[in-house]
Design a protein around this motif. Structure first.
Motif, PDB file in Angstrom:
ATOM      1  N   ALA A 121     -97.099  -9.476 103.065  1.00 42.31           N
ATOM      2  CA  ALA A 121     -96.772  -8.075 103.341  1.00 42.31           C
ATOM      3  C   ALA A 121     -95.270  -7.823 103.434  1.00 42.31           C
ATOM      4  O   ALA A 121     -94.848  -6.676 103.558  1.00 42.31           O
ATOM      5  CB  ALA A 121     -97.444  -7.622 104.632  1.00 42.31           C
ATOM      6  N   THR A 122     -94.434  -8.873 103.351  1.00 42.78           N
ATOM      7  CA  THR A 122     -92.993  -8.688 103.537  1.00 42.78           C
ATOM      8  C   THR A 122     -92.394  -7.785 102.461  1.00 42.78           C
ATOM      9  O   THR A 122     -91.653  -6.849 102.756  1.00 42.78           O
ATOM     10  CB  THR A 122     -92.283 -10.051 103.528  1.00 42.78           C
ATOM     11  N   GLY A 123     -92.707  -8.054 101.190  1.00 49.26           N
ATOM     12  CA  GLY A 123     -92.164  -7.245 100.101  1.00 49.26           C
ATOM     13  C   GLY A 123     -92.546  -5.784 100.195  1.00 49.26           C
ATOM     14  O   GLY A 123     -91.667  -4.896 100.153  1.00 49.26           O
ATOM     15  N   PRO A 124     -93.840  -5.452 100.324  1.00 47.32           N
ATOM     16  CA  PRO A 124     -94.198  -4.034 100.474  1.00 47.32           C
ATOM     17  C   PRO A 124     -93.588  -3.375 101.699  1.00 47.32           C
ATOM     18  O   PRO A 124     -93.219  -2.197 101.663  1.00 47.32           O
ATOM     19  CB  PRO A 124     -95.728  -4.084 100.571  1.00 47.32           C
ATOM     20  N   LEU A 125     -93.453  -4.108 102.800  1.00 43.38           N
ATOM     21  CA  LEU A 125     -92.818  -3.532 103.985  1.00 43.38           C
ATOM     22  C   LEU A 125     -91.353  -3.188 103.710  1.00 43.38           C
ATOM     23  O   LEU A 125     -90.861  -2.129 104.127  1.00 43.38           O
ATOM     24  CB  LEU A 125     -92.928  -4.505 105.159  1.00 43.38           C
ATOM     25  N   ILE A 126     -90.648  -4.069 103.014  1.00 44.93           N
ATOM     26  CA  ILE A 126     -89.236  -3.814 102.706  1.00 44.93           C
ATOM     27  C   ILE A 126     -89.104  -2.598 101.792  1.00 44.93           C
ATOM     28  O   ILE A 126     -88.208  -1.761 101.962  1.00 44.93           O
ATOM     29  CB  ILE A 126     -88.598  -5.064 102.079  1.00 44.93           C
ATOM     30  N   GLN A 127     -90.006  -2.473 100.805  1.00 43.66           N
ATOM     31  CA  GLN A 127     -89.964  -1.307  99.930  1.00 43.66           C
ATOM     32  C   GLN A 127     -90.245  -0.021 100.710  1.00 43.66           C
ATOM     33  O   GLN A 127     -89.641   1.021 100.465  1.00 43.66           O
ATOM     34  CB  GLN A 127     -90.989  -1.465  98.800  1.00 43.66           C
ATOM     35  N   ALA A 128     -91.137  -0.097 101.683  1.00 47.90           N
ATOM     36  CA  ALA A 128     -91.484   1.092 102.463  1.00 47.90           C
ATOM     37  C   ALA A 128     -90.358   1.527 103.388  1.00 47.90           C
ATOM     38  O   ALA A 128     -90.426   2.615 103.972  1.00 47.90           O
ATOM     39  CB  ALA A 128     -92.751   0.835 103.272  1.00 47.90           C
ATOM     40  N   LEU A 129     -89.313   0.697 103.543  1.00 48.96           N
ATOM     41  CA  LEU A 129     -88.161   1.115 104.355  1.00 48.96           C
ATOM     42  C   LEU A 129     -87.437   2.299 103.734  1.00 48.96           C
ATOM     43  O   LEU A 129     -86.587   2.915 104.393  1.00 48.96           O
ATOM     44  CB  LEU A 129     -87.183  -0.058 104.522  1.00 48.96           C
ATOM     45  N   GLN A 130     -87.747   2.633 102.461  1.00 47.09           N
ATOM     46  CA  GLN A 130     -87.139   3.798 101.816  1.00 47.09           C
ATOM     47  C   GLN A 130     -87.873   5.090 102.168  1.00 47.09           C
ATOM     48  O   GLN A 130     -87.531   6.158 101.658  1.00 47.09           O
ATOM     49  CB  GLN A 130     -87.149   3.599 100.286  1.00 47.09           C
ATOM     50  N   HIS A 131     -88.904   5.002 102.994  1.00 49.48           N
ATOM     51  CA  HIS A 131     -89.683   6.194 103.346  1.00 49.48           C
ATOM     52  C   HIS A 131     -88.790   7.184 104.089  1.00 49.48           C
ATOM     53  O   HIS A 131     -88.001   6.798 104.956  1.00 49.48           O
ATOM     54  CB  HIS A 131     -90.877   5.812 104.217  1.00 49.48           C
ATOM     55  N   PRO A 132     -88.892   8.484 103.783  1.00 46.21           N
ATOM     56  CA  PRO A 132     -88.003   9.465 104.437  1.00 46.21           C
ATOM     57  C   PRO A 132     -88.312   9.715 105.902  1.00 46.21           C
ATOM     58  O   PRO A 132     -87.481  10.287 106.612  1.00 46.21           O
ATOM     59  CB  PRO A 132     -88.230  10.733 103.600  1.00 46.21           C
ATOM     60  N   ASN A 133     -89.473   9.300 106.384  1.00 45.86           N
ATOM     61  CA  ASN A 133     -89.863   9.570 107.769  1.00 45.86           C
ATOM     62  C   ASN A 133     -89.308   8.483 108.682  1.00 45.86           C
ATOM     63  O   ASN A 133     -89.542   7.290 108.470  1.00 45.86           O
ATOM     64  CB  ASN A 133     -91.383   9.640 107.879  1.00 45.86           C
ATOM     65  N   SER A 134     -88.569   8.871 109.729  1.00 47.37           N
ATOM     66  CA  SER A 134     -87.966   7.901 110.648  1.00 47.37           C
ATOM     67  C   SER A 134     -89.021   7.158 111.455  1.00 47.37           C
ATOM     68  O   SER A 134     -88.832   5.978 111.791  1.00 47.37           O
ATOM     69  CB  SER A 134     -86.997   8.617 111.598  1.00 47.37           C
ATOM     70  N   ASN A 135     -90.137   7.811 111.786  1.00 45.26           N
ATOM     71  CA  ASN A 135     -91.201   7.130 112.516  1.00 45.26           C
ATOM     72  C   ASN A 135     -91.753   5.964 111.702  1.00 45.26           C
ATOM     73  O   ASN A 135     -92.050   4.891 112.238  1.00 45.26           O
ATOM     74  CB  ASN A 135     -92.327   8.104 112.843  1.00 45.26           C
ATOM     75  N   VAL A 136     -91.907   6.180 110.385  1.00 44.57           N
ATOM     76  CA  VAL A 136     -92.423   5.124 109.507  1.00 44.57           C
ATOM     77  C   VAL A 136     -91.454   3.950 109.472  1.00 44.57           C
ATOM     78  O   VAL A 136     -91.849   2.790 109.599  1.00 44.57           O
ATOM     79  CB  VAL A 136     -92.665   5.683 108.092  1.00 44.57           C
TER      80      VAL A 136
END
Length: 378
Positions: A121-136
Motif C-alpha cells: 500500500a506504500t505506493g498508492p498512499l504516496i500517490q494519494a498525498l496529492q489529494h486536495p483535501n487536507s483531512n485525506v
C-alpha cells in the motif's frame, strides 16, 4: 452466494456477505447455525494457488463502497471488517486510494491500510498525498507512519517541508508528518541509518574544511615570513653591467689615405654605483667605535626607509660605527671581524646605514656624513 466467517466461539454461524460480522451474528436465527464435524477452532479464508487468502470480490466491493457512504449500514464497521480480512483486502484498499477519489473513501481506506501495515500500500498512499483535501493527506500521513519503509520516510519529509494544509479540526499536516518522522527515527532501523550517514557526511566535510584551512594558513605564514627578507641564493640583487667603448674613426692629416680608420685603444668605462654615499674613507682602526645590535634589523644603502635593504643583522651582532647623520638618527656601520653567520651587508665596501633605535649608542663621537637623497632611486 454466501461466505462463512467463524467468530472466536465454539459454534460458527453462516453470514450474509453484504452484512457486517456483528449485524450478521445478531440477525441470524439460531436454527440457521451450521455445524461441522469436526468443528475447527478458527475459520480462515481459503488459500489461492499463490498462497494468499481469497475473499469474494462482492464482499470487498461492498466494504469499499461502505467506506465513503455514511448511509450504508456497514459504514461504521467497514474499516474493521477490511482489517479483519487481512492481506486479502490490500488490493481492494489500494484501488480505493487515489488523488481523484472521494475524500471520505480515501480517508478511511488510508486508515485501513495503516492498520494493516502492508508494504504493497506504500505506493498508492504516496500517490494519494496529492489529494486536495487536507483531512485525506493527514490520514495518509498517519498510515505511512505505520508502513514505515524508506519510500514512506522520503514522502513524509517532503510533506513536512511543503504541505501548508490543516484539517477541519485544526491539525497541521506538516507538523503531523514531522511528528511521525521523529517517531520513526526513534524506532526505525532506516531512520537510524540515515542519521548515521548524515552525521558521517557532515563530519567528513568538516575534516576536509579544516585540512584546507590549515594548508591556506600555513602557506600564508610562509609567504609573510619571506616578505622583505634577503635570502642568499634566492633573493636577487641588482646586476651592474660594464659598458664597452666602441672604436672611433679619425681622418688622417699626414700620410696615408684620407678617411682611413685608425684603430684606437679600447677603454672600459668605470662602473657607476648608485646611490653615491659620499666619501667612503674609513676611520683609523685604532679609533673604532663598536656597538651591539639590539634586535634583528635591515641595513640600507642610504639613511632612509624609501629603498630596498642591502643586508640584515641579527640581535647581539657586534658592529663598527663609521659615521652618523646630522640628526644622529642613522649610523653608517660595518660588521665586526667576528660576524655571525646570519648577518650580511651586501655593498661594495661592506658598509650600510642602520637606524639608531635598533643598535646601542656609540661610545664616542662620530663624524657627520651628508648623503644626497634626491638622486637615490627607491
Amino acid at each position: 452466494m454466501t461466505s462463512e466467517r467463524e467468530e472466536p466461539t465454539e459454534k460458527p454461524v453462516q453470514r450474509d456477505p453484504g452484512r457486517s460480522p456483528k449485524a450478521s451474528a445478531a440477525k441470524e436465527p439460531p436454527e440457521r447455525t451450521t455445524r461441522r464435524s469436526p468443528a475447527p477452532t478458527s475459520a480462515k479464508p481459503r488459500a489461492s494457488h499463490d498462497g494468499r487468502s481469497t475473499v469474494p470480490r462482492e464482499e470487498l466491493a461492498k466494504l469499499i463502497v461502505a467506506l465513503g457512504d455514511t448511509s450504508h449500514p456497514r459504514h461504521a464497521s467497514a474499516v474493521n471488517d477490511l482489517v479483519a480480512l487481512g492481506p486479502a483486502a490490500v488490493t481492494a484498499i489500494c484501488e480505493a486510494l487515489g488523488p481523484s477519489k472521494p475524500w471520505l473513501t480515501v480517508y478511511r481506506a488510508a486508515e485501513a491500510a495503516g492498520r494493516l501495515g502492508d508494504g504493497r500500500a506504500t505506493g498508492p498512499l504516496i500517490q494519494a498525498l496529492q489529494h486536495p483535501n487536507s483531512n485525506v493527506r493527514w490520514s495518509i500521513v498517519q498510515a505511512l507512519g505505520q508502513v514505515s519503509d524508506m519510500r514512506a520516510m522520503i514522502a513524509l519529509r517532503r510533506v513536512a517541508r511543503t504541505d501548508q494544509g490543516r484539517t477541519t479540526w485544526g491539525e497541521s499536516v506538516a507538523e503531523t508528518a514531522q511528528s511521525v518522522l521523529d517517531e520513526l527515527g526513534r524506532r526505525s532501523v532506516w531512520g537510524q541509518g540515515f542519521e548515521l550517514i548524515k552525521t558521517a557526511v557532515v563530519a567528513g566535510l568538516m575534516i576536509v574544511a579544516l585540512i584546507l584551512s590549515f594548508s591556506v594558513v600555513t602557506s600564508l605564514r610562509a609567504e609573510l615570513g619571506r616578505f622583505g627578507r634577503f635570502i642568499p641564493g634566492e633573493t636577487e640583487l641588482p646586476q651592474f653591467t660594464v659598458p664597452t667603448a666602441l672604436p672611433t674613426t679619425t681622418t688622417g692629416s699626414t700620410g696615408g689615405d684620407i678617411g682611413s680608420v685608425l684603430p684606437q685603444p679600447t677603454t672600459l668605462a668605470q662602473p657607476t654605483v648608485e646611490p653615491v654615499l659620499g666619501p667612503t674613507a674609513l676611520p683609523d682602526l685604532s679609533t673604532e667605535l663598536t656597538g651591539t645590535v639590539l634586535q634583528e634589523a635591515n641595513v640600507r644603502p642610504v639613511p632612509s626607509t624609501d629603498n630596498q635593504p642591502i643586508g640584515r643583522v641579527r640581535p647581539g651582532e657586534e658592529i663598527v660605527f663609521l659615521a652618523r647623520t646630522a640628526n644622529s638618527q642613522w649610523f653608517l656601520i660595518r660588521l665586526a671581524d667576528e660576524a655571525a653567520s646570519g648577518s650580511t651587508i651586501n655593498s661594495l665596501d661592506g658598509t650600510g646605514w642602520i637606524s639608531q633605535a635598533l643598535v646601542s649608542p656609540p661610545p664616542g663621537e662620530l663624524e657627520v656624513r651628508e648623503v644626497d637623497l634626491t638622486n637615490v632611486s627607491p
